[in-house]
Write a protein that holds these residues in place. Structure first.
Motif, PDB file in Angstrom:
ATOM      1  N   ALA A 270      -3.701  50.615  52.081  1.00 51.28           N
ATOM      2  CA  ALA A 270      -4.145  51.609  51.101  1.00 51.28           C
ATOM      3  C   ALA A 270      -3.053  52.673  51.014  1.00 51.28           C
ATOM      4  CB  ALA A 270      -5.421  52.197  51.498  1.00 51.28           C
ATOM      5  N   LEU A 271      -2.203  52.879  51.925  1.00 45.60           N
ATOM      6  CA  LEU A 271      -1.197  53.836  51.770  1.00 45.60           C
ATOM      7  C   LEU A 271      -0.364  53.414  50.669  1.00 45.60           C
ATOM      8  CD1 LEU A 271       0.409  56.616  52.855  1.00 45.60           C
ATOM      9  CD2 LEU A 271       1.492  54.852  54.266  1.00 45.60           C
ATOM     10  N   PHE A 272       0.213  52.125  50.646  1.00 40.17           N
ATOM     11  CA  PHE A 272       1.064  51.624  49.613  1.00 40.17           C
ATOM     12  C   PHE A 272       0.673  51.580  48.217  1.00 40.17           C
ATOM     13  CE2 PHE A 272       3.475  50.372  53.239  1.00 40.17           C
ATOM     14  CZ  PHE A 272       4.907  50.372  53.103  1.00 40.17           C
ATOM     15  N   GLU A 273      -0.749  51.250  48.240  1.00 36.73           N
ATOM     16  CA  GLU A 273      -1.161  51.241  46.897  1.00 36.73           C
ATOM     17  C   GLU A 273      -1.377  52.751  46.265  1.00 36.73           C
ATOM     18  OE1 GLU A 273      -5.053  49.474  47.559  1.00 36.73           O
ATOM     19  OE2 GLU A 273      -4.325  47.492  47.851  1.00 36.73           O
ATOM     20  N   ALA A 274      -1.629  53.619  47.144  1.00 36.10           N
ATOM     21  CA  ALA A 274      -1.920  55.066  46.639  1.00 36.10           C
ATOM     22  C   ALA A 274      -0.588  55.791  46.139  1.00 36.10           C
ATOM     23  CB  ALA A 274      -2.690  55.736  47.625  1.00 36.10           C
ATOM     24  N   HIS A 275       0.311  55.704  47.296  1.00 35.44           N
ATOM     25  CA  HIS A 275       1.543  56.440  47.234  1.00 35.44           C
ATOM     26  C   HIS A 275       2.762  55.859  46.750  1.00 35.44           C
ATOM     27  CE1 HIS A 275      -0.564  59.765  48.612  1.00 35.44           C
ATOM     28  NE2 HIS A 275      -1.001  59.171  49.518  1.00 35.44           N
ATOM     29  N   GLY A 276       2.923  54.397  46.532  1.00 33.54           N
ATOM     30  CA  GLY A 276       4.011  53.455  46.093  1.00 33.54           C
ATOM     31  C   GLY A 276       4.815  53.348  47.290  1.00 33.54           C
ATOM     32  N   ASN A 277       5.729  52.438  46.969  1.00 33.94           N
ATOM     33  CA  ASN A 277       6.576  51.663  48.048  1.00 33.94           C
ATOM     34  C   ASN A 277       7.636  52.790  48.858  1.00 33.94           C
ATOM     35  OD1 ASN A 277       5.233  49.292  47.773  1.00 33.94           O
ATOM     36  ND2 ASN A 277       7.037  48.337  46.529  1.00 33.94           N
ATOM     37  N   THR A 278       8.238  53.466  48.135  1.00 34.67           N
ATOM     38  CA  THR A 278       9.402  54.409  48.683  1.00 34.67           C
ATOM     39  C   THR A 278       8.602  55.343  49.625  1.00 34.67           C
ATOM     40  OG1 THR A 278      10.705  54.095  46.641  1.00 34.67           O
ATOM     41  CG2 THR A 278      10.988  56.171  48.048  1.00 34.67           C
ATOM     42  N   ARG A 279       7.695  56.140  49.167  1.00 41.95           N
ATOM     43  CA  ARG A 279       7.064  57.024  49.927  1.00 41.95           C
ATOM     44  C   ARG A 279       6.255  56.449  51.195  1.00 41.95           C
ATOM     45  NH1 ARG A 279       2.670  61.926  48.411  1.00 41.95           N
ATOM     46  NH2 ARG A 279       3.029  63.416  50.191  1.00 41.95           N
ATOM     47  N   ALA A 280       5.559  55.407  50.915  1.00 42.28           N
ATOM     48  CA  ALA A 280       4.971  54.840  51.621  1.00 42.28           C
ATOM     49  C   ALA A 280       5.687  54.127  52.913  1.00 42.28           C
ATOM     50  CB  ALA A 280       3.858  54.045  51.334  1.00 42.28           C
ATOM     51  N   THR A 281       6.662  53.578  52.616  1.00 40.53           N
ATOM     52  CA  THR A 281       7.649  53.024  53.593  1.00 40.53           C
ATOM     53  C   THR A 281       8.264  54.006  54.291  1.00 40.53           C
ATOM     54  OG1 THR A 281       8.265  51.211  52.235  1.00 40.53           O
ATOM     55  CG2 THR A 281       9.957  51.861  53.542  1.00 40.53           C
ATOM     56  N   ALA A 282       8.822  55.235  54.004  1.00 39.98           N
ATOM     57  CA  ALA A 282       9.191  56.381  54.546  1.00 39.98           C
ATOM     58  C   ALA A 282       8.281  56.669  55.535  1.00 39.98           C
ATOM     59  CB  ALA A 282       9.869  57.549  53.630  1.00 39.98           C
ATOM     60  N   THR A 283       6.997  56.900  55.224  1.00 35.87           N
ATOM     61  CA  THR A 283       5.881  57.535  56.182  1.00 35.87           C
ATOM     62  C   THR A 283       5.740  56.500  57.101  1.00 35.87           C
ATOM     63  OG1 THR A 283       4.957  58.662  54.478  1.00 35.87           O
ATOM     64  CG2 THR A 283       3.644  58.197  56.288  1.00 35.87           C
ATOM     65  N   VAL A 284       5.594  55.264  57.145  1.00 36.85           N
ATOM     66  CA  VAL A 284       5.387  54.210  57.933  1.00 36.85           C
ATOM     67  C   VAL A 284       6.600  54.158  58.878  1.00 36.85           C
ATOM     68  CG1 VAL A 284       4.940  51.631  58.301  1.00 36.85           C
ATOM     69  CG2 VAL A 284       3.644  52.901  56.536  1.00 36.85           C
ATOM     70  N   THR A 285       7.662  53.941  58.425  1.00 42.48           N
ATOM     71  CA  THR A 285       8.794  53.796  59.388  1.00 42.48           C
ATOM     72  C   THR A 285       9.114  55.131  60.048  1.00 42.48           C
ATOM     73  OG1 THR A 285      10.165  52.638  57.618  1.00 42.48           O
ATOM     74  CG2 THR A 285      11.627  53.669  59.211  1.00 42.48           C
ATOM     75  N   GLY A 286       8.660  56.381  59.728  1.00 38.69           N
ATOM     76  CA  GLY A 286       8.958  57.325  60.594  1.00 38.69           C
ATOM     77  C   GLY A 286       7.775  57.525  61.651  1.00 38.69           C
ATOM     78  N   ILE A 287       6.635  57.225  61.478  1.00 35.63           N
ATOM     79  CA  ILE A 287       5.592  56.989  62.348  1.00 35.63           C
ATOM     80  C   ILE A 287       5.890  56.168  63.406  1.00 35.63           C
ATOM     81  CG2 ILE A 287       3.159  56.606  62.910  1.00 35.63           C
ATOM     82  CD1 ILE A 287       2.671  57.865  60.207  1.00 35.63           C
ATOM     83  N   THR A 288       6.253  54.791  62.954  1.00 40.95           N
ATOM     84  CA  THR A 288       6.611  53.945  63.891  1.00 40.95           C
ATOM     85  C   THR A 288       7.776  53.966  64.771  1.00 40.95           C
ATOM     86  OG1 THR A 288       6.042  51.982  62.203  1.00 40.95           O
ATOM     87  CG2 THR A 288       7.379  51.357  64.035  1.00 40.95           C
ATOM     88  N   GLU A 289       8.868  54.802  64.442  1.00 40.95           N
ATOM     89  CA  GLU A 289       9.752  55.062  65.164  1.00 40.95           C
ATOM     90  C   GLU A 289       9.688  56.089  66.346  1.00 40.95           C
ATOM     91  OE1 GLU A 289      13.115  56.268  62.372  1.00 40.95           O
ATOM     92  OE2 GLU A 289      13.648  54.232  62.156  1.00 40.95           O
ATOM     93  N   TRP A 290       8.622  57.083  65.651  1.00 39.42           N
ATOM     94  CA  TRP A 290       8.137  58.230  66.632  1.00 39.42           C
ATOM     95  C   TRP A 290       7.216  57.562  67.685  1.00 39.42           C
ATOM     96  CZ3 TRP A 290       3.136  59.447  67.437  1.00 39.42           C
ATOM     97  CH2 TRP A 290       2.836  60.990  68.350  1.00 39.42           C
ATOM     98  N   MET A 291       6.464  56.606  67.294  1.00 42.61           N
ATOM     99  CA  MET A 291       5.703  55.887  68.472  1.00 42.61           C
ATOM    100  C   MET A 291       6.565  55.397  69.450  1.00 42.61           C
ATOM    101  SD  MET A 291       2.428  53.923  66.769  1.00 42.61           S
ATOM    102  CE  MET A 291       3.186  53.003  65.450  1.00 42.61           C
ATOM    103  N   GLY A 292       7.601  54.489  69.208  1.00 40.80           N
ATOM    104  CA  GLY A 292       8.622  54.044  69.997  1.00 40.80           C
ATOM    105  C   GLY A 292       9.253  54.993  70.880  1.00 40.80           C
ATOM    106  N   ALA A 293       9.547  56.069  70.269  1.00 41.46           N
ATOM    107  CA  ALA A 293      10.213  57.237  71.315  1.00 41.46           C
ATOM    108  C   ALA A 293       9.336  57.768  72.171  1.00 41.46           C
ATOM    109  CB  ALA A 293      10.742  58.311  70.041  1.00 41.46           C
ATOM    110  N   VAL A 294       8.142  57.981  71.659  1.00 42.87           N
ATOM    111  CA  VAL A 294       6.964  58.692  72.661  1.00 42.87           C
ATOM    112  C   VAL A 294       6.992  57.495  73.938  1.00 42.87           C
ATOM    113  CG1 VAL A 294       4.531  59.482  72.936  1.00 42.87           C
ATOM    114  CG2 VAL A 294       5.880  60.155  70.926  1.00 42.87           C
ATOM    115  N   LEU A 295       6.596  56.352  73.626  1.00 41.21           N
ATOM    116  CA  LEU A 295       6.457  55.318  74.536  1.00 41.21           C
ATOM    117  C   LEU A 295       7.676  55.011  75.529  1.00 41.21           C
ATOM    118  CD1 LEU A 295       4.702  52.494  72.426  1.00 41.21           C
ATOM    119  CD2 LEU A 295       3.747  54.047  73.979  1.00 41.21           C
ATOM    120  N   ALA A 296       8.948  55.373  74.861  1.00 41.35           N
ATOM    121  CA  ALA A 296      10.067  55.150  75.668  1.00 41.35           C
ATOM    122  C   ALA A 296      10.073  56.328  76.542  1.00 41.35           C
ATOM    123  CB  ALA A 296      11.338  54.991  74.785  1.00 41.35           C
TER     124      ALA A 296
END
Length: 314
Positions: free
Chosen positions: A18-44
């Motif tokens: 739904a995020l990609f549909e609502a906000h387009g590839n560029t903005r959604a990709t940046a958001t998803v990548t940022g959250i994913t990298e943040w999750m990895g950093a917290v777990l590490a």
């Protein structure tokens, strides 16, 4: 190749399509990548080893089960605080399992990986699900609690699995007991005096907090059983959280909730809804057909309602 006992954590972002549909590839990709990298950093930061990034999720393993539980609880709390301030708030969900793993060239294989992945699929937004081995190995953890969900059927597994919810909330949001003498059963400190009347397939029953969680589906072990092919074997879960009654859809095709006095229908797909007042729940297909599998419900503060006629007709 080496083997070792580890705790596996699968964490991913809910609703990326739904995020990609609502906000387009560029903005959604940046958001998803940022959250994913943040999750990895917290777990590490809690001692986990990030095995791989999974597009909108993370696979990590921990030597210490207690550290794994503490890590996901901390991650959930921090994300919850940040999501309220974000322009594109996104929810997380987590699955955890503990078992013997095989490590080959930095990757990880084993039944615990599969179980954690399946539990992550089954988890709702802001929900952490863990197998019994994780809970028993980790023990009581400060800042987190365990709530026994019961036995769930997971895709690809022949036998149901005992599953716990890790409660990461604090303060007023934390309505569940954090620990007990044994980990076989955990319940609210004071079972709320809120009762749920259900009517389905000619059956009428009243349930209380001590009866929960209730499983809804076509499986013979379901407390609320509807033997209809459109209903999943384990279609939904009903549980008491403090004084609230929560309906969680776990199915392939969804559920729909309609409250008396309102024309709005709440559509659920692996998501939750608070039950209040009275109404109907459609399973597997929307309202509109006379043969739709349906449950009537009514929430009351009385264990012995005066008459079942107060329930919506089924």
């Amino acid at each position: 190749m080496k083997t070792a006992w580890r705790t596996v954590v699968f964490s991913d972002i809910v609703g990326t399509t739904a995020l990609f549909e609502a906000h387009g590839n560029t903005r959604a990709t940046a958001t998803v990548t940022g959250i994913t990298e943040w999750m990895g950093a917290v777990l590490a930061s809690h001692g986990g080893r990030v095995v791989k990034m999974l597009g909108d999720g993370v696979l990590a393993v921990f030597r210490d089960p207690a550290a794994a539980v503490g890590a996901v609880a901390d991650m959930a709390r921090r994300h919850h605080e940040q999501a309220g301030q974000a322009a594109l708030p996104m929810d997380l969900r987590v699955g955890m399992a503990h078992g013997e793993l095989v490590e080959v060239d930095g990757d990880t294989y084993g039944d615990a990986v599969n179980v954690a992945s399946r539990l992550c699929e089954r988890a709702g937004a802001r929900e952490i699900l863990a197998d019994a081995s994780t809970v028993e190995s980790a023990g009581p953890i400060g800042g987190a609690g365990y709530v026994r969900i019961g036995s769930l059927e997971l895709r690809g597994r022949a036998e149901p699995l005992v599953v716990y919810q890790v409660d990461w909330r604090e303060g007023d949001e934390h309505g569940l007991l954090t620990q007990s003498a044994g980990l076989s059963e955990l319940a609210p400190l004071q079972p709320p005096n809120v009762w749920l009347e259900l009517a389905w397939a000619g059956t009428f029953r009243t349930f209380g907090a001590a009866d929960g969680p209730l499983h809804v589906g076509r499986a013979s072990t379901s407390a609320v059983r509807l033997p209809d092919s459109r209903v999943s074997r384990l279609h939904a879960r009903i549980e008491w959280r403090g004084a609230s009654i929560v309906f969680t859809d776990l199915s392939s095709f969804g559920s729909w909730v309609r409250f008396d006095g309102s024309e709005t229908v709440v559509a659920l797909r692996r998501s939750t809804c608070l039950l209040h007042g009275s109404g109907h729940i459609a399973l597997g297909m929307p309202f509109g057909r006379t043969d739709t599998p349906t449950i009537g419900f009514g929430v009351t503060d009385s264990e012995t309602p005066e008459t079942w006629d107060t329930l919506p007709p089924h």
